[in-house]
Design a protein around this motif. Structure first.
Motif, short mmCIF file in Angstrom:
data_model
loop_
_atom_site.label_atom_id
_atom_site.label_comp_id
_atom_site.label_asym_id
_atom_site.label_seq_id
_atom_site.Cartn_x
_atom_site.Cartn_y
_atom_site.Cartn_z
N PHE A 363 0.81 -1.33 -0.26
CA PHE A 363 -0.16 -0.19 -0.39
C PHE A 363 1.03 1.15 0.35
CE2 PHE A 363 -2.32 2.98 2.59
CZ PHE A 363 -3.50 3.53 1.64
N ILE A 364 1.50 1.71 0.96
CA ILE A 364 2.78 2.22 0.94
C ILE A 364 3.59 2.22 -0.41
CG2 ILE A 364 4.84 3.58 2.14
CD1 ILE A 364 4.34 2.04 4.80
N LYS A 365 4.14 1.72 -0.85
CA LYS A 365 4.49 1.24 -2.11
C LYS A 365 3.51 2.13 -3.71
CE LYS A 365 7.16 -1.17 -5.54
NZ LYS A 365 5.94 -1.52 -7.05
N SER A 366 2.73 1.40 -3.13
CA SER A 366 1.84 2.10 -4.44
C SER A 366 1.44 3.20 -4.27
CB SER A 366 0.08 0.93 -4.37
OG SER A 366 0.83 0.03 -4.61
N TYR A 367 0.86 4.01 -3.13
CA TYR A 367 0.63 5.21 -3.63
C TYR A 367 2.28 6.43 -3.19
CZ TYR A 367 2.12 6.23 1.94
OH TYR A 367 2.52 6.45 2.39
N ARG A 368 3.00 5.71 -2.76
CA ARG A 368 4.76 6.42 -3.22
C ARG A 368 4.93 6.53 -4.40
NH1 ARG A 368 7.39 5.95 2.46
NH2 ARG A 368 6.01 6.33 3.19
N ASP A 369 5.23 5.59 -5.16
CA ASP A 369 5.80 4.84 -6.23
C ASP A 369 4.80 5.10 -7.82
OD1 ASP A 369 6.92 3.80 -8.61
OD2 ASP A 369 7.36 1.87 -7.73
N VAL A 370 5.31 6.40 -8.46
CA VAL A 370 4.19 6.70 -9.22
C VAL A 370 4.03 6.07 -10.63
CG1 VAL A 370 4.40 9.11 -8.32
CG2 VAL A 370 6.49 8.31 -10.10
N VAL A 371 4.84 5.84 -10.05
CA VAL A 371 5.34 4.23 -11.63
C VAL A 371 4.40 2.76 -11.59
CG1 VAL A 371 7.05 1.99 -12.67
CG2 VAL A 371 8.16 4.67 -12.45
N ARG A 376 0.13 5.36 -14.35
CA ARG A 376 -1.67 4.49 -15.11
C ARG A 376 -2.48 5.87 -14.93
NH1 ARG A 376 -1.27 -1.11 -13.24
NH2 ARG A 376 -2.80 -1.32 -14.34
N ILE A 377 -2.30 6.02 -13.75
CA ILE A 377 -3.87 7.15 -13.30
C ILE A 377 -3.75 8.02 -14.53
CG2 ILE A 377 -5.19 8.59 -12.48
CD1 ILE A 377 -4.57 6.68 -9.78
N VAL A 378 -3.16 8.44 -14.90
CA VAL A 378 -2.31 9.75 -15.62
C VAL A 378 -2.99 9.26 -17.44
CG1 VAL A 378 -1.61 11.78 -16.50
CG2 VAL A 378 -1.08 11.11 -14.09
N MET A 379 -2.49 7.96 -17.25
CA MET A 379 -2.40 7.53 -18.50
C MET A 379 -3.66 7.04 -19.13
SD MET A 379 -0.21 3.98 -20.02
CE MET A 379 -0.96 3.47 -18.60
N TYR A 380 -4.54 6.65 -18.17
CA TYR A 380 -5.69 6.14 -18.27
C TYR A 380 -6.32 7.37 -18.44
CZ TYR A 380 -5.02 1.38 -17.89
OH TYR A 380 -4.69 0.19 -18.14
N LEU A 381 -6.56 8.75 -17.80
CA LEU A 381 -7.74 9.75 -18.06
C LEU A 381 -7.18 10.27 -19.33
CD1 LEU A 381 -6.94 11.16 -14.87
CD2 LEU A 381 -9.17 10.56 -15.52
N GLY A 382 -5.65 10.64 -19.46
CA GLY A 382 -6.09 10.50 -20.83
C GLY A 382 -6.33 9.86 -21.75
N LEU A 383 -6.19 9.00 -22.14
CA LEU A 383 -7.09 7.91 -22.54
C LEU A 383 -8.41 8.43 -22.81
CD1 LEU A 383 -6.99 5.45 -24.67
CD2 LEU A 383 -7.65 4.09 -22.84
N ALA A 384 -9.29 8.66 -21.55
CA ALA A 384 -10.79 8.90 -21.03
C ALA A 384 -11.07 9.76 -21.87
CB ALA A 384 -10.91 8.77 -19.93
N ILE A 464 -13.45 4.11 -12.16
CA ILE A 464 -14.55 5.71 -11.74
C ILE A 464 -13.81 6.40 -12.70
CG2 ILE A 464 -14.53 6.71 -9.87
CD1 ILE A 464 -16.56 4.02 -10.01
N LEU A 465 -12.46 6.31 -12.87
CA LEU A 465 -11.98 8.29 -13.03
C LEU A 465 -12.40 7.52 -15.33
CD1 LEU A 465 -9.26 8.67 -11.30
CD2 LEU A 465 -11.28 9.53 -11.11
N PHE A 466 -12.13 7.24 -15.37
CA PHE A 466 -11.93 6.79 -17.03
C PHE A 466 -13.56 6.04 -16.98
CE2 PHE A 466 -13.37 3.85 -20.59
CZ PHE A 466 -12.33 4.34 -21.44
N SER A 467 -14.69 5.88 -17.01
CA SER A 467 -15.59 5.99 -17.03
C SER A 467 -16.31 7.29 -16.60
CB SER A 467 -16.54 4.76 -16.11
OG SER A 467 -15.83 4.03 -16.40
N VAL A 468 -16.52 8.00 -15.79
CA VAL A 468 -17.62 9.50 -15.13
C VAL A 468 -16.41 10.52 -16.83
CG1 VAL A 468 -16.80 11.67 -13.92
CG2 VAL A 468 -16.85 9.10 -12.99
N VAL A 469 -15.60 9.98 -16.95
CA VAL A 469 -14.64 11.15 -18.35
C VAL A 469 -15.01 10.42 -19.69
CG1 VAL A 469 -13.38 12.16 -19.76
CG2 VAL A 469 -12.56 11.97 -17.00
#
Length: 632
Positions: A363-371, A376-384, A464-469
């Motif tokens: 959990f700590i690694k996931s929210y600290r490690d942007v890779v 991926r969140i930014v990438m999927y938002l761009g795709l959306a 959720i983020l992808f779908s909302v957009v």
């Protein structure tokens, strides 16, 4: 190093010090012996047996620091792995024995008494130094060790290794700068000392460090061995003079054979006696490596003859005879005693505790490690945004039916295809797992469970983020039920795609190979998923062999039913309806007519979702089997 012993700590309730009190109690390792070790493999060209290690014997006493040294390819790491009871080499056959206090020790107990620090620092870059030690404690110490005792243990190690000022500093990632290379090596060693092992194996502890940092690391290790009566065996390539002199003993190898074994202080006398005196003002380590190197022996027969002469000189030497006699005497003294080196066996944390610790760390690694997820969140938002603006405000009329279908395919197929971005993150997790499993901390089961659970909330957030957009921009069926059904399919799609990544990367832990195979698999799923060729006309081979196990196929048809089952489209001004349904007389098309063209039936959402869950489970199961069977 501080005067405080790294393996000595205080009981907060009693205020007394007791070396290893809560770890390997009553376990005293006076010496570590190995006798007549051979590692044999079959030569790929000649198909004949070839010795990687040939008749190696030696003994080490508690508190001693031993260097395994020799030219590249001489067998240092192979020997270190054999001594640590790790796989020596693919397809290798190992003969010979090792003993603790003159007695054979079963591998499970041996693993509890030893630790191994690999050449590459398999540290998690997004953890701080203190967190690295904390999770090492959580994964190795039993629940009987209190939180206060763990904190004291960690603080003692931080202070002993001189890294207390870096306690809250990140180890470091390619994006975020962290501690230095020398400090990373100290953290790696410190994390293996949580349980106070009696024997510590170090594979190239100075690799990648300059001479100053190398001296610093070996100096800490030297004091560690002395202060805590730990046996430390380290492979090392080309130490400086000052670093070389820190070692108590040297095992010099060439082509897998012993050229010298004994005190470093006796090196000058021994090689002078056999006709190879070490010149003054010369780094003895460099000189020794030069005279035992046989890499270019085909071009220099004298060099080959010199190496063979050095090996023969050792075999016939008084020093070799003394080593063999000492080993024989100790084995004779220990005859009849069984496992006399191990009284109490240190308990390990339970599976639930280990899984919880891995979840917390992930959990700590996931929210600290942007890779891992940030990019991926930014990438999927761009795709959306791209999808929503390309298929912007589609209307419920005939000419927009195909764009609706295209948008559904794009949204499902490319979301799963972009899961290839998870490959590097899982490779890092897998490397950490391989190191920790090799040290006996946990098996593949808690790793796979924690890896699966920790990914779910992040994948749901992405869904959720992808779908909302994308959903509302493209004007899919405007109901809450349809929207959340869409989210469900996107979520299952992502979980299945990430499970495929785990499965493939577990088998092929190589970035290029794993990336290529995952991309190929997703391309295959796109081809047979039902969009490019409808299931009604798909070639029977591809349909029955691949279509029914294609997770993208179930996502696509589920999203198609979600969009078309309860929607009506106008046929346009000419009333020429492309799809003939019962509403043709009203110049309209019922969405089920589109589904019939693809061969999709309604009312099967639960069945398809269940099949998807089954596919995910199979991918994870196969990944678990691959990790269990593959030991590296």
């Amino acid at each position: 190093m501080d005067d405080a012993k790294a393996c000595q700590w205080q009981d907060p309730e009693r205020g007394d010090h007791d070396e290893g009190r809560y770890f390997l109690r009553n376990t005293s390792v006076q010496n570590f012996l190995w006798s007549d070790l051979f590692v044999t493999v079959k030569d790929r060209q000649t198909k004949e047996s070839r010795d990687l290690i040939h008749n190696i014997s030696g003994d080490v006493n508690q508190g001693e620091l031993v260097a395994l040294m020799g030219p590249s390819g001489c067998g240092k790491t192979t020997l270190l792995n054999v001594l640590a009871r790790r796989p020596a080499s693919s397809g290798a056959r190992v003969n010979g024995e090792s003993y603790i206090n003159g007695a054979k020790i079963e591998s499970r107990k041996f693993g509890r008494m030893t630790s191994y620090v690999e050449q590459e620092d398999a540290l998690i870059g997004s953890m701080t130094v203190q967190e690295t030690l904390k999770f090492a404690a959580d994964l190795s110490l039993p629940s009987t060790v209190s939180k206060a005792q763990r904190i004291e243990r960690i603080d003692t190690l931080l202070e002993s290794f001189g890294i207390q000022k870096q306690a809250n500093t990140l180890v470091g990632t390619p994006i975020r700068k962290g501690i230095s290379g020398g400090q990373k090596r100290r953290v790696s060693v410190a994390s293996q000392l949580i349980t106070c092992p009696k024997i510590l194996f170090l594979d190239e502890p100075t690799s990648g460090l300059d001479s100053t940092a190398s001296y610093e690391v070996i100096s800490y290790v030297k004091e560690l061995a002395k202060a805590n009566n730990i046996i430390i065996i380290a492979s090392i390539h080309q130490p400086s003079t000052t670093t070389f002199q820190l070692f108590d003993k040297l095992l010099l190898l060439s082509s897998g054979r012993t050229c010298y074994f004994g005190p470093v202080s006796n090196v000058d006398d021994y090689f002078g006696k056999i006709g190879h005196p070490i010149p003054g003002n010369t780094n003895p380590a460099e000189f020794l490596l030069d005279i035992v190197s046989s890499d270019f022996s085909k071009l220099n027969e004298d060099a080959q003859a010199r190496v063979e002469d050095i090996q023969q000189s050792w075999t016939k030497s008084v020093e070799a005879e003394s080593v063999n006699k000492q080993i024989s005497d100790r084995l004779s003294m220990a005859a009849g005693e069984k496992d006399n080196a191990a009284a109490d066996d240190m308990a390990r944390p339970g599976s639930i505790r280990i899984t919880a610790a891995l979840l917390h760390r992930s959990f700590i690694k996931s929210y600290r490690d942007v890779v891992a997820y940030g990019i991926r969140i930014v990438m999927y938002l761009g795709l959306a945004i791209m999808m929503g603006t390309v298929w912007l405000r589609l209307h419920p009329s005939q000419e927009y039916i195909q764009p609706f279908v295209n948008a559904i395919f794009f949204g499902s197929a490319f979301m799963s295809f972009m899961a290839v971005a998870y490959v590097p993150a899982f490779l890092e997790d897998r490397a950490t797992f391989a190191k920790e499993r090799a040290n006996g901390l946990y098996s593949a089961t808690p790793f796979m469970i924690s890896n699966f659970i920790i990914g779910l909330p992040f994948l749901f957030l992405i869904s959720i983020l992808f779908s909302v957009v994308s959903y509302w921009l493209s004007n899919f069926q405007p109901t809450a039920e349809a929207f959340f059904t869409w989210v469900m399919w996107i979520f299952l799609d992502l979980v299945a795609a990430e499970s495929l990544v785990v499965f493939v990367t577990a088998i092929f832990p190589n970035f290029v190979i794993a990336l290529a195979l995952v991309a190929f698999a997703n391309g295959l799923w796109m081809s047979v998923g039902g969009f490019l060729v409808t299931p009604t006309i798909l070639n029977v081979f591809w349909k029955y062999v691949f279509h029914y196990i294609d997770y993208q196929a179930y996502v696509f048809q589920g999203m198609m039913v979600n969009e078309f089952s309860n929607r009506i489209y106008s046929c346009g001004s000419g009333c020429q309806c492309t799809y003939q349904t019962d509403l043709a007389s009203q110049c309209q098309i019922r969405g089920t007519g589109v589904l019939e063209e693809y061969g999709y039936a309604t009312g099967r959402t639960g069945k398809w979702a269940g099949i998807l869950v089954g596919i995910i489970a199979v991918y994870r199961l196969f990944g678990w089997i691959a990790l269990t069977l593959r030991k590296t």
